[in-house]
Design a protein around this motif. Sequence first.
Motif, PDB file in Angstrom:
ATOM      1  N   ALA A  94      -2.280   0.175  -1.937  1.00  0.00           N
ATOM      2  CA  ALA A  94      -1.264  -0.450  -2.793  1.00  0.00           C
ATOM      3  C   ALA A  94      -1.737  -0.517  -4.238  1.00  0.00           C
ATOM      4  CB  ALA A  94      -0.945  -1.852  -2.268  1.00  0.00           C
ATOM      5  N   ARG A  95      -3.016  -0.826  -4.447  1.00  0.00           N
ATOM      6  CA  ARG A  95      -3.542  -0.897  -5.812  1.00  0.00           C
ATOM      7  C   ARG A  95      -3.558   0.474  -6.474  1.00  0.00           C
ATOM      8  NH1 ARG A  95      -7.426  -4.272  -3.319  1.00  0.00           N
ATOM      9  NH2 ARG A  95      -8.944  -2.555  -3.377  1.00  0.00           N
ATOM     10  N   ARG A  96      -3.881   1.497  -5.700  1.00  0.00           N
ATOM     11  CA  ARG A  96      -4.050   2.820  -6.285  1.00  0.00           C
ATOM     12  C   ARG A  96      -2.737   3.591  -6.409  1.00  0.00           C
ATOM     13  NH1 ARG A  96      -9.360   5.111  -2.986  1.00  0.00           N
ATOM     14  NH2 ARG A  96     -10.946   3.867  -4.078  1.00  0.00           N
ATOM     15  N   ALA A  97      -1.865   3.446  -5.392  1.00  0.00           N
ATOM     16  CA  ALA A  97      -0.679   4.303  -5.343  1.00  0.00           C
ATOM     17  C   ALA A  97       0.636   3.539  -5.259  1.00  0.00           C
ATOM     18  CB  ALA A  97      -0.790   5.269  -4.159  1.00  0.00           C
ATOM     19  N   GLY A  98       0.583   2.235  -5.181  1.00  0.00           N
ATOM     20  CA  GLY A  98       1.823   1.468  -5.168  1.00  0.00           C
ATOM     21  C   GLY A  98       2.201   0.960  -3.784  1.00  0.00           C
ATOM     22  N   LYS A  99       3.196   0.069  -3.766  1.00  0.00           N
ATOM     23  CA  LYS A  99       3.607  -0.577  -2.516  1.00  0.00           C
ATOM     24  C   LYS A  99       4.265   0.397  -1.542  1.00  0.00           C
ATOM     25  CE  LYS A  99       4.159  -5.211  -4.464  1.00  0.00           C
ATOM     26  NZ  LYS A  99       5.104  -6.345  -4.703  1.00  0.00           N
ATOM     27  N   ASP A 100       5.004   1.382  -2.069  1.00  0.00           N
ATOM     28  CA  ASP A 100       5.639   2.352  -1.173  1.00  0.00           C
ATOM     29  C   ASP A 100       4.596   3.140  -0.388  1.00  0.00           C
ATOM     30  OD1 ASP A 100       8.141   1.580  -1.946  1.00  0.00           O
ATOM     31  OD2 ASP A 100       8.388   3.166  -3.453  1.00  0.00           O
ATOM     32  N   ALA A 101       3.521   3.516  -1.063  1.00  0.00           N
ATOM     33  CA  ALA A 101       2.449   4.240  -0.380  1.00  0.00           C
ATOM     34  C   ALA A 101       1.783   3.358   0.668  1.00  0.00           C
ATOM     35  CB  ALA A 101       1.413   4.717  -1.397  1.00  0.00           C
ATOM     36  N   ALA A 102       1.627   2.072   0.369  1.00  0.00           N
ATOM     37  CA  ALA A 102       1.031   1.148   1.331  1.00  0.00           C
ATOM     38  C   ALA A 102       1.938   0.975   2.552  1.00  0.00           C
ATOM     39  CB  ALA A 102       0.764  -0.200   0.668  1.00  0.00           C
ATOM     40  N   ARG A 103       3.261   0.910   2.318  1.00  0.00           N
ATOM     41  CA  ARG A 103       4.191   0.822   3.447  1.00  0.00           C
ATOM     42  C   ARG A 103       4.140   2.082   4.296  1.00  0.00           C
ATOM     43  NH1 ARG A 103       7.509  -2.310  -0.113  1.00  0.00           N
ATOM     44  NH2 ARG A 103       8.381  -0.405  -1.039  1.00  0.00           N
ATOM     45  N   ASN A 104       4.004   3.239   3.658  1.00  0.00           N
ATOM     46  CA  ASN A 104       3.879   4.491   4.402  1.00  0.00           C
ATOM     47  C   ASN A 104       2.619   4.484   5.257  1.00  0.00           C
ATOM     48  OD1 ASN A 104       4.817   7.459   4.684  1.00  0.00           O
ATOM     49  ND2 ASN A 104       2.647   7.632   4.162  1.00  0.00           N
ATOM     50  N   LEU A 105       1.517   3.971   4.673  1.00  0.00           N
ATOM     51  CA  LEU A 105       0.270   3.851   5.420  1.00  0.00           C
ATOM     52  C   LEU A 105       0.445   2.909   6.605  1.00  0.00           C
ATOM     53  CD1 LEU A 105      -2.731   4.249   5.903  1.00  0.00           C
ATOM     54  CD2 LEU A 105      -3.185   2.538   4.129  1.00  0.00           C
ATOM     55  N   GLY A 106       1.182   1.801   6.390  1.00  0.00           N
ATOM     56  CA  GLY A 106       1.452   0.894   7.491  1.00  0.00           C
ATOM     57  C   GLY A 106       2.219   1.587   8.605  1.00  0.00           C
ATOM     58  N   GLY A 107       3.159   2.468   8.243  1.00  0.00           N
ATOM     59  CA  GLY A 107       3.883   3.239   9.255  1.00  0.00           C
ATOM     60  C   GLY A 107       2.971   4.175  10.026  1.00  0.00           C
ATOM     61  N   TYR A 108       2.010   4.772   9.323  1.00  0.00           N
ATOM     62  CA  TYR A 108       1.022   5.647   9.980  1.00  0.00           C
ATOM     63  C   TYR A 108       0.182   4.851  10.971  1.00  0.00           C
ATOM     64  CZ  TYR A 108      -3.380   8.318  10.252  1.00  0.00           C
ATOM     65  OH  TYR A 108      -4.508   8.969  10.691  1.00  0.00           O
ATOM     66  N   GLN A 109      -0.298   3.693  10.555  1.00  0.00           N
ATOM     67  CA  GLN A 109      -1.098   2.851  11.445  1.00  0.00           C
ATOM     68  C   GLN A 109      -0.284   2.399  12.660  1.00  0.00           C
ATOM     69  OE1 GLN A 109      -2.198  -0.188   8.633  1.00  0.00           O
ATOM     70  NE2 GLN A 109      -4.045   0.888   7.954  1.00  0.00           N
ATOM     71  N   ALA A 110       0.989   2.043  12.435  1.00  0.00           N
ATOM     72  CA  ALA A 110       1.845   1.601  13.539  1.00  0.00           C
ATOM     73  C   ALA A 110       2.102   2.731  14.526  1.00  0.00           C
ATOM     74  CB  ALA A 110       3.166   1.067  12.990  1.00  0.00           C
ATOM     75  N   ALA A 111       2.308   3.958  14.008  1.00  0.00           N
ATOM     76  CA  ALA A 111       2.552   5.098  14.896  1.00  0.00           C
ATOM     77  C   ALA A 111       1.335   5.376  15.779  1.00  0.00           C
ATOM     78  CB  ALA A 111       2.901   6.332  14.064  1.00  0.00           C
ATOM     79  N   VAL A 112       0.154   5.286  15.194  1.00  0.00           N
ATOM     80  CA  VAL A 112      -1.080   5.472  15.971  1.00  0.00           C
ATOM     81  C   VAL A 112      -1.174   4.431  17.084  1.00  0.00           C
ATOM     82  CG1 VAL A 112      -3.598   5.273  15.861  1.00  0.00           C
ATOM     83  CG2 VAL A 112      -2.381   6.591  14.126  1.00  0.00           C
ATOM     84  N   THR A 113      -0.898   3.172  16.749  1.00  0.00           N
ATOM     85  CA  THR A 113      -0.989   2.097  17.737  1.00  0.00           C
ATOM     86  C   THR A 113       0.031   2.277  18.845  1.00  0.00           C
ATOM     87  OG1 THR A 113      -1.726   0.574  16.009  1.00  0.00           O
ATOM     88  CG2 THR A 113      -0.920  -0.403  18.052  1.00  0.00           C
ATOM     89  N   GLU A 114       1.281   2.558  18.498  1.00  0.00           N
ATOM     90  CA  GLU A 114       2.322   2.702  19.511  1.00  0.00           C
ATOM     91  C   GLU A 114       2.045   3.897  20.421  1.00  0.00           C
ATOM     92  OE1 GLU A 114       6.343   2.504  18.155  1.00  0.00           O
ATOM     93  OE2 GLU A 114       5.884   1.006  16.633  1.00  0.00           O
ATOM     94  N   LEU A 115       1.498   4.965  19.853  1.00  0.00           N
ATOM     95  CA  LEU A 115       1.149   6.127  20.670  1.00  0.00           C
ATOM     96  C   LEU A 115       0.024   5.780  21.641  1.00  0.00           C
ATOM     97  CD1 LEU A 115       1.754   9.101  21.181  1.00  0.00           C
ATOM     98  CD2 LEU A 115       0.074   9.680  19.405  1.00  0.00           C
TER      99      LEU A 115
END
Length: 369
Positions: free
Chosen positions: A306-327
Motif C-alpha cells: 500500500a505504501r509503495r503502490a497504493g491501496k488498489d495494489a494492496a487490495r489486489n494482493l489481498g485477493g491473491y492471498q485469499a485465493a491461495v487460502t481458499e484453494l
Amino acid sequence: MLLPVAGLVALAGCGLALLALSTARVGLVAEFVGIVAALVPVGSIVAALLWIDRWEPEPARLLWLALGWGASVAAITALLINNTAEAAGDALLGHGKGDTVSAIVSAPLFEEAAKGAFVLGIMLWLRNELDGVIDGVVYAGFVAAGFAFTENIYYFGRAFAEHGFGDTSTSGVVTAFILRGVLAPFCHPLFTAMIGIGVGISVRTPSRTVRVLAPVGGYLAAVTLHAMWNAAATLGTAQTFLNIYFLVMVPIFIAGVLFVSWHRRREQKIVATALPEMVRRGWVDPVDVRRLTSLTARRTWRARTARRAGKDAARNLGGYQAAVTELAFLWHSRRLGLAGTDAADRETGLVAALHATRAGLPKRADQPR
C-alpha cells in the motif's frame, strides 16, 4: 433479483418496527442514548470476530446480512414469541410468573433457534461459504452481535428513562452499561457460538450421524447456557449470579477462545501444507511462501504494498492471498471427501483468480527483500 430485494426490505421492515416499538416504550431521547451505548459493545465483538476470521475472510455482504438478521428478524421473532409466552405464563401460573417463564424457557429456546436459523441457512444454501468451525463461529457471532445490539438499545434506553445516568446509589444507564456492555458483552455470542461450532463440525465430518447430531448438540448447548444465565439473573441472588458468571460463563468463554485459537493454527497448517504443491505447479513464487504462511507476514506485505503502490495494489494482493487460502482449503476438503461435486469448477475459478491477482502484483512488492 426480486428475492434479495424482498429480503432486504423485510430486514429493514423488522428493524424499523423494533425501533418504533422501543422508542414508544422509552422515549426518543432514551432511545438515542441506548443506541449510542449499544454501539460500544457491538463494536468490540465485531472487531474480535473479524480478527478470528483473518485466514479466510467471509464475504462482507454475508457478515452484514448476519448482523442484520440478528438485529431485526431474530430480535422481532424473539420479541413476539417471548411476549406471548409471558402472557400465557401470567394466565396459567398467576400474574408476574410469565416473565420468569419467558426468561428461563421461551427466551433460550426461541432466541437461539431464531439466531441459529441463519447459520443453518448458510450451511444448507451457501455451503461453499462455510468451511468449518471458524466460519460457523464467525457467522453465529455476527448474528448474536446484531441481536445483542438491538436488545441493549432497549435495556440501556429503559435504564436511562427510569434512572438517568445514575450515581453511586442509582441503578442508571451507567450501571446497565457496566453489567451488559463491560462484564457480559460476550454472552449472546458465546451462546450462539455453540450452534456455530456444531454446524462447523457438521460440514467437516464424513459421518452422517455426526453431521446431524453436531448442530443439534450445538443448539442444546446454546439453550442450556442461555437458560442458566437467565435463571441466575432472574431467580438467583447476586451471589448466585456472580457464581454462574465466574465459575461457568468465564471458564467456558476462555475454553472457547482456546478452541478457536487451536482451529486458527490448524487453518495455518492447512495453508502451509498446500503451498509446496502450488509452488511445484508454478502458481506461487517460492519467495512468497514465507509471506503466505503467517498472518503477520501477510499484513506486513499488504502494508508495504500500500505504501509503495497504493491501496488498489494492496487490495489486489489481498485477493491473491485469499485465493491461495481458499484453494488450500478446497484441497483439504477434497482429501477428506467433503469438497462436493462442484470441486473441479471451484478449483478452476480459484486458480484463475490466483493467476489474475498475482499478475497484478507490483513488481517491487513482489520481489524478495
